[in-house]
Design an enzyme around this catalytic site. Structure first.
Site, PDB file in Angstrom:
ATOM      1  N   ALA A 179     -14.681  45.707 -14.124  1.00 47.82           N
ATOM      2  CA  ALA A 179     -15.834  46.316 -14.796  1.00 47.82           C
ATOM      3  C   ALA A 179     -15.684  46.129 -16.292  1.00 47.82           C
ATOM      4  O   ALA A 179     -14.618  46.369 -16.849  1.00 47.82           O
ATOM      5  CB  ALA A 179     -15.932  47.799 -14.445  1.00 47.82           C
ATOM      6  N   ALA A 180     -16.747  45.663 -16.932  1.00 45.48           N
ATOM      7  CA  ALA A 180     -16.723  45.450 -18.377  1.00 45.48           C
ATOM      8  C   ALA A 180     -17.849  46.256 -19.015  1.00 45.48           C
ATOM      9  O   ALA A 180     -18.467  47.109 -18.366  1.00 45.48           O
ATOM     10  CB  ALA A 180     -16.866  43.960 -18.681  1.00 45.48           C
ATOM     11  N   ALA A 183     -21.344  44.365 -17.607  1.00 46.46           N
ATOM     12  CA  ALA A 183     -21.470  43.930 -16.212  1.00 46.46           C
ATOM     13  C   ALA A 183     -20.224  44.294 -15.432  1.00 46.46           C
ATOM     14  O   ALA A 183     -19.196  44.647 -16.017  1.00 46.46           O
ATOM     15  CB  ALA A 183     -21.704  42.415 -16.156  1.00 46.46           C
ATOM     16  N   ASP A 331     -14.356  34.618 -26.448  1.00 48.98           N
ATOM     17  CA  ASP A 331     -13.851  35.937 -26.053  1.00 48.98           C
ATOM     18  C   ASP A 331     -12.604  35.816 -25.175  1.00 48.98           C
ATOM     19  O   ASP A 331     -12.595  36.289 -24.027  1.00 48.98           O
ATOM     20  CB  ASP A 331     -14.959  36.694 -25.315  1.00 48.98           C
ATOM     21  CG  ASP A 331     -14.700  38.197 -25.246  1.00 48.98           C
ATOM     22  OD1 ASP A 331     -13.890  38.697 -26.048  1.00 48.98           O
ATOM     23  OD2 ASP A 331     -15.306  38.872 -24.397  1.00 48.98           O
TER      24      ASP A 331
END
Length: 594
Positions: A179-180, A183, A331
């Protein structure tokens, strides 16, 4: 290593009360602008399709929280530093304390507002140009995200793909594997038997993004208006560009395929294959790849994978992205890079999350390669010339410090630490820098340079976590800079002879610099071998010492037993085999020398 601080300007002579009063006006006057920007139908044509009252109220609450937090931070700086001399020790200690207090306030804000605020906190943490109190405090956001309710996730999938889950999947795990901030990822099995990872965007993000970015933009402009030396528009602008591209999963899928094509001949890198039939702007279905986070040292050692080799492979991949392909993953935090035990060299790197990419301008890529060549050779004139091209002028003298840890006039080898004299000189020079200098430097840099700086900061952090020396990064950068530079060089003259001669000279220069780097790499390898051998010899010597000490202790015990054995013979001459006992204990007969 030089770090430009976001805060730490000259202490003011004005009263803190006036500053506090002025800043609180920011929080009380900002909502008209925010409301207009977020509700204007031209900016947001689909507003009526959402749960408008709830989303608007939520946006107001989030914005209020942000306004109050940033106002409190700026007031703290102005009030706490009032009357202190910039050159005093008290000023430095007080400034560090304010940095930490402010960083904790912002961390609390990110936890409360979630979503794009978490992403913004991660963005700031990755900038090496912020004070260490901010980067260390906000770095905890990389591993913290609260999963969304599965019912809402299911609705997004059905709405985006136009089918129910049972029509697409044999099984679908409702518990996310990751989980970010924008999303979460679920593991599933397609009807054709493919094991896939399904990345699903949280609902309502586009509206939330409008509100949050409007708030951040308003805050940065308001702070700059009250305090001209504190200008953060460059950071907000870069963050807005970054986050907007990350919300389009179709673009992310295209980015991943382009990267896979770039590294098609690199067996160390693995890019999950996209399943286009079940991919949309909000749902991305891709091949499921096993692995653990790249900085999980316990896992690497358990699997017999060398952290140093992982670090070298990782930095070489990103060096190729920057210097050769000019297409950069923006990233690279640990959650986006996995290590799998499968691969020709005993492992492979699984590169995930291709939403944030930067297509570097070709002119910038070439100039950046030239900068690294100049830093390798310590060509100060070339560095300053390139600094003019990048638009930073006099601040170009800090490029070697920022990237290689050497001053512009350093005599130390690439990757070696600065001498005490260099450190002393640099410390005195940095003291003269003010917030105005920092703002001017960051504003002058091209957007591509900011992206490279941020990615480089994340890579340095990963290399440190893998316990590898930074020289690994420097050598990889230097080699790829030369590869990216010389093959493209050619004369524009129509004369074939001149073109051939130009390419021949270019080839010679390339060979010379590659030889220099290979020698440096060999020295590094020999130094690593020396350290390893020294450690092993130390272990062997330590083990031998332990054996000798144990034998000596054992012999002492045996000597202590000698009188006992003799007494046994006197007391029980018929029942004790004296000679056998002496031979067994001492390996000798009575009368022999001990």
């Amino acid at each position: 290593m030089l770090k430009f601080g976001l805060f730490g300007g000259k202490a003011r002579g004005g009263g803190g009360g006036a500053a506090r009063t002025s800043l609180y006006l920011i929080a009380s006057t900002g909502f008209a602008s925010l409301t207009y920007q977020t509700l204007n139908p031209e900016h947001f044509p689909y507003i009526h399709t959402l749960n408008f009252p709830f989303n608007f109220l939520n946006g107001v609450v989030r914005s209020s929280r942000a306004l109050f937090t940033i106002t409190s931070c700026v007031v703290d700086y102005e009030y706490s530093l009032h009357g202190l001399s910039v050159d005093s020790n008290e000023y430095g200690l007080t400034l560090s304390e304010i940095h930490l207090r402010s960083a904790k306030r912002i961390l609390k804000l990110c936890h409360a507002n979630k979503g794009f605020y978490v992403k913004a906190g991660q963005f700031v943490a990755a900038m090496r140009q912020v004070p260490k109190e901010y980067s260390s405090t906000l770095s905890s956001l990389q591993d913290q995200a609260v999963p969304c309710n599965f019912k809402a996730i299911k609705e997004v999938i059905i709405r985006s793909l136009g089918k129910d889950l049972s029509e697409i999947f044999i099984s679908f795990d409702e518990q996310p594997v990751a989980a970010a901030s924008i999303a979460q990822v679920h593991r599933a099995l397609l009807k054709d038997g493919q094991d896939v990872a399904v990345k699903v965007q949280y609902p309502g993000l586009e509206y939330q993004m409008k509100f949050d970015l409007a708030t951040m933009d308003f805050l940065s402009k308001s702070v700059a208006w009250f305090f001209p030396e504190y200008r953060f528009n460059w950071m907000v602008s870069e963050f807005a560009k970054t986050i907007a591209s990350e919300l389009d999963f179709i673009q992310e899928a295209k980015n991943s395929e382009r990267t896979a094509k770039n590294f098609i001949n690199n067996s160390v890198i693995k890019i999950p294959r996209v399943v286009w039939d079940f991919t949309s702007s909000q749902v991305l279905t891709m091949q499921f790849c096993e692995g653990q986070k790249v900085d999980d040292l316990e896992y690497l050692r358990q699997m017999g994978i060398s952290p140093l080799k992982v670090a070298k492979a990782l930095v070489e991949v990103f060096a190729e992205m920057i210097f050769i392909y000019g297409f950069l993953h923006g990233d690279p935090h640990p959650g986006n890079i996995l290590v799998s035990p499968e691969g020709p060299g005993g492992f492979s790197l699984v590169l995930l999350d291709h939403g944030i990419y930067k297509q570097l301008d070709e002119g910038f890529r070439q100039a950046y390669c030239q900068l690294w060549k100049a830093m390798i050779l310590m060509d100060s004139k070339k560095i300053q010339q390139l600094g003019e091209n990048f638009g930073v002028g006099k601040y170009s003298r800090y490029f070697p410090v920022i990237f290689t840890g050497r001053t512009i006039n350093s005599k130390s080898a690439l990757g070696r630490a600065m001498s005490p004299e260099e450190k002393k000189y640099l410390k005195q020079e940095v003291k003269s820098l003010r917030m105005e200098d920092v703002s001017s430097f960051m504003e002058s840099l091209p957007p591509d340079f900011l992206t490279v700086l941020r990615t480089d900061g994340l890579l340095r952090s990963l290399i440190s976590k893998l316990e590898a020396p930074q020289r690994v990064r420097l050598l990889a950068y230097a080699k790829c800079a030369l590869r990216g530079l010389y093959p493209q060089e050619s004369s524009e003259s129509d004369s074939l002879v001149i073109v051939v001669l130009s390419r021949f000279k270019t080839g010679i220069r390339y060979i010379q610099l590659r030889l220099l780097l290979e020698i440096m790499d060999l020295v590094f390898y020999m130094d690593s071998m020396r350290r390893s051998l020294t450690t092993r010899l130390g272990q062997v010597a330590s083990s031998a010492g332990n054996v000798i000490r144990n034998l000596f202790t054992l012999s002492q015990h045996f000597l202590n037993l000698y009188p006992v054995v003799r007494q046994l013979r006197i007391c029980f001459p018929e029942s004790v085999d004296y000679e056998f006992t002496m031979q067994l204990v001492f390996g000798a007969k009575e009368g022999s020398e001990m």
